[in-house]
Design a protein around this motif. Structure first.
Motif, PDB file in Angstrom:
ATOM      1  N   PHE A   1       0.829  -1.196   0.000  1.00 50.20           N
ATOM      2  CA  PHE A   1       0.000   0.000   0.000  1.00 50.20           C
ATOM      3  C   PHE A   1       0.869   1.254   0.000  1.00 50.20           C
TER       4      PHE A   1
ATOM      5  N   PHE B   1      -4.123  -1.876   2.749  1.00 52.95           N
ATOM      6  CA  PHE B   1      -5.384  -2.229   2.128  1.00 52.95           C
ATOM      7  C   PHE B   1      -6.324  -2.775   3.208  1.00 52.95           C
TER       8      PHE B   1
ATOM      9  N   ASP C   1      -8.826   0.132  -3.551  1.00 53.58           N
ATOM     10  CA  ASP C   1      -9.263  -0.306  -2.226  1.00 53.58           C
ATOM     11  C   ASP C   1     -10.719   0.075  -1.976  1.00 53.58           C
TER      12      ASP C   1
END
Length: 266
Positions: free
Chosen positions: A21, A37, A221
């Motif tokens: 991420f 995430f 996401d």
């Protein structure tokens, strides 16, 4: 995967793979404080539950005053080029970038809109349904930052809870001291707009890739989480065909808009 169905995974360049991420440019200049995430997203992706996690196509729109560097910003990321003599965008330009995020194909449509007043009647029609809104301003031009709120309001009017960014370009033209002063003001504006601030340079490429990776990851996401929590609807195939269909539909819309823009602005 159902019997008899062949799943074709789109080819994604190695430099468009996101497995971790991406973090914010400044932790205190972002409304998105997540560090990873969402667990539901990670679980759905790892299990390849393609009934809910399939091909993701999201729309990003860039808005801002004329000559703030929107096209240079896009071209640096999409084509890794910089040309200080770009012609002003007429209507809307369109790019498509493919990613692999947590092993799932993801396509980001990037709509680069004109900043000139005479094209607003056309560009506004492309804001509808945006998943990401990127308001771009020139770090050397205080007026372009002052106009950011107006651009954000216009671009989010017909969008449902999009991911918001405030991006300052031409960082290479400022000394560290001058940049620090402008950045402090930009962070305040970003917080007022509930947007995440980034300072970039299209000329040097500074922070450009990091920004687009961050934008793609946040959008992915949010999109997957919405789908997982709403439950399965229509199963989606992971394949190139859906990208081609979506791209063609968008291109057809762009072509119609281009013709309309000529009529409108003449």
């Amino acid at each position: 995967m159902s019997a008899g169905r062949t799943v074709i995974t789109p080819t994604v360049p190695k430099d468009r793979v996101i497995s971790k991420f991406p973090q914010a440019f400044h932790a205190d200049a972002s409304p998105y404080q997540k560090l990873n995430f969402h667990p539901k997203v990670k679980s759905a992706c790892s299990e390849h539950r393609t009934g809910t996690v399939g091909l993701k196509i999201c729309k990003a729109v860039l808005v801002g005053d004329v000559a703030v560097g929107k096209t240079s910003f896009v071209n640096r990321f999409c084509h890794d080029i910089f040309d200080r003599d770009y012609k002003a965008t007429i209507g809307v330009d369109f790019e498509v970038e493919k990613f692999s995020i947590l092993g799932i194909p993801f396509t980001l449509q990037i709509w680069d809109t004109a900043g000139q007043e005479r094209f607003k009647c056309i560009a506004a029609s492309y804001y509808r349904g945006a998943n990401v809104v990127m308001v771009v301003f020139d770090l050397t031009d205080e007026v372009s930052l002052a106009n950011a709120s107006r651009w954000m309001e216009s671009a989010t009017e017909n969008a449902t809870n999009p991911v918001r960014f405030l991006v300052g370009t031409k960082r290479d033209l400022l000394s560290e001291a001058a940049y620090t002063e402008v950045e402090s003001h930009a962070v305040k504006v970003a917080n007022e707009l509930e947007a995440e601030f980034w300072g970039v340079s299209s000329k040097t490429g500074d922070n450009v890739v990091n920004f687009f990776f961050r934008a793609a990851a946040l959008t992915f996401d949010a999109a997957v989480l919405r789908e997982v929590e709403s439950g399965p609807s229509h199963p989606r195939q992971i394949g190139n065909d859906l990208v081609k269909v979506q791209k063609q539909e968008s291109q057809d819309l762009y072509d119609r808009g281009s013709k309309k823009s000529l009529k409108c602005c003449n």
